[in-house]
Scaffold this motif. Structure first.
Motif, mmCIF file in Angstrom:
data_model
loop_
_atom_site.group_PDB
_atom_site.id
_atom_site.type_symbol
_atom_site.label_atom_id
_atom_site.label_comp_id
_atom_site.label_asym_id
_atom_site.label_seq_id
_atom_site.Cartn_x
_atom_site.Cartn_y
_atom_site.Cartn_z
ATOM 1 N N ASP A 1 15.529 -10.362 -21.186
ATOM 2 C CA ASP A 1 16.333 -10.944 -20.111
ATOM 3 C C ASP A 1 15.557 -11.105 -18.804
ATOM 4 O OD1 ASP A 1 18.450 -11.127 -21.833
ATOM 5 O OD2 ASP A 1 19.588 -9.458 -20.967
ATOM 6 N N HIS A 2 14.381 -10.492 -18.709
ATOM 7 C CA HIS A 2 13.575 -10.559 -17.491
ATOM 8 C C HIS A 2 12.425 -11.566 -17.590
ATOM 9 C CE1 HIS A 2 15.732 -7.169 -15.822
ATOM 10 N NE2 HIS A 2 15.633 -6.607 -17.019
ATOM 11 N N ILE A 3 12.286 -12.215 -18.738
ATOM 12 C CA ILE A 3 11.213 -13.190 -18.917
ATOM 13 C C ILE A 3 11.728 -14.568 -18.508
ATOM 14 C CG2 ILE A 3 9.686 -14.315 -20.577
ATOM 15 C CD1 ILE A 3 9.838 -11.732 -22.244
ATOM 16 N N PRO A 4 11.058 -15.240 -17.582
ATOM 17 C CA PRO A 4 11.481 -16.585 -17.183
ATOM 18 C C PRO A 4 11.470 -17.540 -18.386
ATOM 19 C CG PRO A 4 9.855 -15.727 -15.643
ATOM 20 C CD PRO A 4 9.898 -14.779 -16.823
ATOM 21 N N ALA A 5 12.476 -18.394 -18.462
ATOM 22 C CA ALA A 5 12.644 -19.301 -19.598
ATOM 23 C C ALA A 5 11.405 -20.162 -19.843
ATOM 24 C CB ALA A 5 13.877 -20.179 -19.388
ATOM 25 N N ASP A 6 10.719 -20.570 -18.776
ATOM 26 C CA ASP A 6 9.561 -21.439 -18.959
ATOM 27 C C ASP A 6 8.374 -20.718 -19.606
ATOM 28 O OD1 ASP A 6 9.432 -20.041 -16.435
ATOM 29 O OD2 ASP A 6 7.747 -21.332 -15.876
ATOM 30 N N LEU A 7 8.377 -19.379 -19.614
ATOM 31 C CA LEU A 7 7.303 -18.615 -20.246
ATOM 32 C C LEU A 7 7.583 -18.291 -21.713
ATOM 33 C CD1 LEU A 7 6.304 -16.060 -17.466
ATOM 34 C CD2 LEU A 7 5.211 -18.229 -18.065
ATOM 35 N N LEU A 8 8.831 -18.426 -22.145
ATOM 36 C CA LEU A 8 9.192 -18.033 -23.512
ATOM 37 C C LEU A 8 8.401 -18.758 -24.601
ATOM 38 C CD1 LEU A 8 13.026 -17.459 -23.227
ATOM 39 C CD2 LEU A 8 11.233 -15.753 -23.516
ATOM 40 N N PRO A 9 8.180 -20.083 -24.519
ATOM 41 C CA PRO A 9 7.398 -20.721 -25.588
ATOM 42 C C PRO A 9 5.987 -20.142 -25.734
ATOM 43 C CG PRO A 9 8.575 -22.380 -24.331
ATOM 44 C CD PRO A 9 8.720 -21.074 -23.583
ATOM 45 N N ALA A 10 5.316 -19.874 -24.632
ATOM 46 C CA ALA A 10 3.961 -19.315 -24.700
ATOM 47 C C ALA A 10 3.982 -17.895 -25.257
ATOM 48 C CB ALA A 10 3.309 -19.336 -23.318
ATOM 49 N N ILE A 11 4.965 -17.114 -24.848
ATOM 50 C CA ILE A 11 5.074 -15.744 -25.358
ATOM 51 C C ILE A 11 5.380 -15.766 -26.849
ATOM 52 C CG2 ILE A 11 6.482 -13.636 -25.257
ATOM 53 C CD1 ILE A 11 6.655 -14.167 -22.198
ATOM 54 N N ALA A 12 6.279 -16.650 -27.275
ATOM 55 C CA ALA A 12 6.615 -16.763 -28.695
ATOM 56 C C ALA A 12 5.386 -17.153 -29.511
ATOM 57 C CB ALA A 12 7.737 -17.774 -28.896
ATOM 58 N N ALA A 13 4.586 -18.087 -29.000
ATOM 59 C CA ALA A 13 3.376 -18.507 -29.707
ATOM 60 C C ALA A 13 2.378 -17.355 -29.798
ATOM 61 C CB ALA A 13 2.741 -19.707 -29.004
ATOM 62 N N THR A 14 2.243 -16.601 -28.729
ATOM 63 C CA THR A 14 1.331 -15.461 -28.723
ATOM 64 C C THR A 14 1.776 -14.403 -29.725
ATOM 65 O OG1 THR A 14 0.754 -15.843 -26.413
ATOM 66 C CG2 THR A 14 0.339 -13.628 -27.287
ATOM 67 N N LEU A 15 3.067 -14.106 -29.758
ATOM 68 C CA LEU A 15 3.569 -13.114 -30.704
ATOM 69 C C LEU A 15 3.432 -13.590 -32.147
ATOM 70 C CD1 LEU A 15 6.706 -11.837 -28.772
ATOM 71 C CD2 LEU A 15 4.526 -10.653 -29.111
ATOM 72 N N ALA A 16 3.636 -14.882 -32.384
ATOM 73 C CA ALA A 16 3.454 -15.429 -33.736
ATOM 74 C C ALA A 16 2.004 -15.297 -34.173
ATOM 75 C CB ALA A 16 3.908 -16.891 -33.774
ATOM 76 N N GLU A 17 1.087 -15.570 -33.261
ATOM 77 C CA GLU A 17 -0.344 -15.437 -33.566
ATOM 78 C C GLU A 17 -0.694 -13.976 -33.863
ATOM 79 O OE1 GLU A 17 -4.430 -16.532 -33.979
ATOM 80 O OE2 GLU A 17 -2.607 -17.737 -33.962
#
Length: 71
Positions: free
Chosen positions: A41-57
């Motif tokens: 809930d504290h992660i800005p929405a615009d950062l979620l795609p990059a974080i998701a890609a990093t976690l997938a990697e």
């Protein structure tokens, strides 16, 4: 509520017992809600795609959570 960890050792590896699996499933909804409140809930929405890609990697590199053995 805290659940005891139910593991047994088999050939040097920890194995989740049936009781431990039931405890894990019982704890899952509260754990996920807590993680969402405390982290997601504290992660800005615009950062979620990059974080998701990093976690997938990261998941791919560790083969779904199991670290690859060094050659």
């Amino acid at each position: 509520m805290h659940h005891a960890v139910h593991l047994r050792a088999v050939h040097g590896e920890a194995v989740l017992t049936d009781a431990g699996l039931r405890a894990m499933h019982a704890a899952q909804p509260g754990h996920l809600a807590s993680a969402r409140r405390r982290v997601l809930d504290h992660i800005p929405a615009d950062l979620l795609p990059a974080i998701a890609a990093t976690l997938a990697e990261l998941a791919e590199l560790t083969e779904g959570g199991r670290r690859r053995q060094s050659p």
